[in-house]
Design an enzyme around this catalytic site. Structure first.
Site, PDB file in Angstrom:
ATOM      1  N   GLU A  91       0.810  -1.205   0.000  1.00 54.67           N
ATOM      2  CA  GLU A  91       0.000   0.000   0.000  1.00 54.67           C
ATOM      3  C   GLU A  91       0.844   1.255   0.000  1.00 54.67           C
ATOM      4  OE1 GLU A  91      -2.373  -0.041   3.485  1.00 54.67           O
ATOM      5  OE2 GLU A  91      -2.999  -2.091   3.131  1.00 54.67           O
ATOM      6  N   CYS A 115       4.728  -5.903  15.911  1.00 51.57           N
ATOM      7  CA  CYS A 115       4.201  -4.973  16.917  1.00 51.57           C
ATOM      8  C   CYS A 115       2.707  -5.265  17.149  1.00 51.57           C
ATOM      9  CB  CYS A 115       4.394  -3.532  16.461  1.00 51.57           C
ATOM     10  SG  CYS A 115       6.125  -3.137  16.140  1.00 51.57           S
ATOM     11  N   CYS A 118      -0.243  -3.103  15.448  1.00 45.57           N
ATOM     12  CA  CYS A 118      -0.112  -2.786  14.014  1.00 45.57           C
ATOM     13  C   CYS A 118      -0.671  -3.917  13.156  1.00 45.57           C
ATOM     14  CB  CYS A 118       1.367  -2.555  13.691  1.00 45.57           C
ATOM     15  SG  CYS A 118       1.685  -2.394  11.929  1.00 45.57           S
TER      16      CYS A 118
END
Ligand code: SAH
Ligand code: SF4
Length: 344
Positions: A91, A115, A118
């Site tokens: 993206e 993480c 995320c």
């Protein structure tokens, strides 16, 4: 073997041309076609002799990404989903703001850093992007811009950890900052990292053209290693010490990004501790209220808590802005468009 011209530096293209026994300056012409004109085939390079184009065509090609989806949000943010040649997807997000047009690009398909807050991290790692694939996002977005639009800034804050793909990122940044390439000045390129200390040092030692942003996201080693597993390998104290020792150019500051997560890292105590641990580092702070999304357990703090956190930092003498994840309605935060399209 056929090479992708966008995976080569100027020197690489020069070597290719030299191998064909042609003039070196042809490489500069080719660079301008690739990045200045967004050429997608050698045939477009009309100032190269037909014979040279034919010879090049046997050993080189020009990649491009497939634009799979493009969405526009009411705040002007545009989101692009690109398909790589092997079917992986990445993206990019274009963000108009204050007269600037900032493009956020990806450096890996997925991310191995894991993480907890995320979406890209939750999705796992597919592979590193080549430098051509990193640059192709910019070329692909430029192709669809209006006549008066120009990308003014580029941030490496999309999918992936840029410093885990060091060599390709370094090469792509060189072309981004070159007048023969994208032509952005060094000060308008920002690389965001979880804090891979050895690569951070290399970045400065090798004078890679970019500014540095570090995703801090916590003020204690305990919370940081809970949110960001990489902190077990590179502890918070070592990261801060490394930041203190970086040879920052005059007047330049490190940006610390801090994703605010309700009940995890958003207390007043955290804010005060942050002012203490950043003492002595030339820096500014970007607060990013968590972008909530399915599959992520955490919540965004109430606005009051965000403002209270910002005030404590401002009172501590730090330039601190609140950076909204833009394009909320089109799920423009890291990893979200891909997640949605896959899920539908
Ligand atoms: N891997 C690099 C760059 C890509 S992530 C890094 O971590 O710095 C870019 C930024 O998006 C990071 O600052 C990260 O903390 C932030 N981010 C990730 N998930 C988020 C979410 N759900 N809401 C808000 N910010 C998020
Ligand atoms: Fe990777 Fe950055 Fe997401 Fe962490 S925040 S998982 S490093 S993309």
């Amino acid at each position: 073997m056929v090479v992708n011209l966008k995976d080569l530096s100027l020197e690489g293209i020069e070597a290719l041309i030299a191998g064909l026994g042609k003039e070196r300056y042809r490489a500069r012409q080719i660079m301008r076609w690739l990045y200045g004109h967004g050429a997608s085939s050698l045939d477009e390079m009309t100032d190269l002799a037909k014979e040279l184009r034919a010879e090049l065509g046997r050993i080189a090609r020009i990649s491009s990404l497939a634009l799979l989806a493009e969405e526009h949000a009411s705040d002007g943010t545009r989101k692009y989903l690109f398909g790589l040649e092997d079917g992986n997807q990445v993206e990019s997000v274009l963000i108009p703001d204050d007269g600037r047009l900032t493009l956020c690009i990806s450096t890996q398909a997925g991310c191995a850093m894991g993480c907890r807050f995320c979406l890209t991290g939750r999705g796992g790692f597919a592979r590193d992007l080549t430098s051509g694939e990193i640059l192709d996002q910019i070329v692909g977005v430029i192709r669809g811009l209006g006549k008066d639009e120009r990308i003014s800034n580029c941030v490496l804050m999309g999918m992936g950890e840029p410093l885990a793909n060091y060599d390709s990122v370094k090469q792509a940044l060189g072309i981004m900052a070159s007048d023969l390439g994208i032509g952005l000045s060094r000060r308008r390129i920002t690389l965001s990292t979880v804090g891979l200390i050895p690569q951070m040092k290399r970045l400065f030692a090798e004078q890679v053209p970019c500014r540095l942003a570090i995703s801090l996201n916590a003020t204690t080693q305990k919370v940081r290693s809970y949110l960001m597993p990489i902190s077990r390998r590179y502890p918070l104290s070592a990261l801060l010490a490394a930041c203190r020792a970086l040879p920052l150019p005059p007047r330049e500051r490190i940006t610390f990004e801090y994703v605010l997560i309700e009940g995890i890292n958003d207390s007043e105590g955290d804010a005060v501790r942050l002012t203490r641990i950043l003492r002595g580092i030339r820096c500014k702070v970007n607060l990013i209220p968590l972008n909530e999304c399915p599959g992520i357990l955490f919540h965004r703090p109430k606005e009051k808590a965000v403002l209270r956190f910002q005030k404590a930092l401002l009172d501590g003498g730090y330039t601190t802005i609140i950076r909204e994840s833009r394009g909320g309605a089109i799920s423009a935060a890291c990893g979200q468009l891909r997640g949605r399209i896959r899920g539908s």
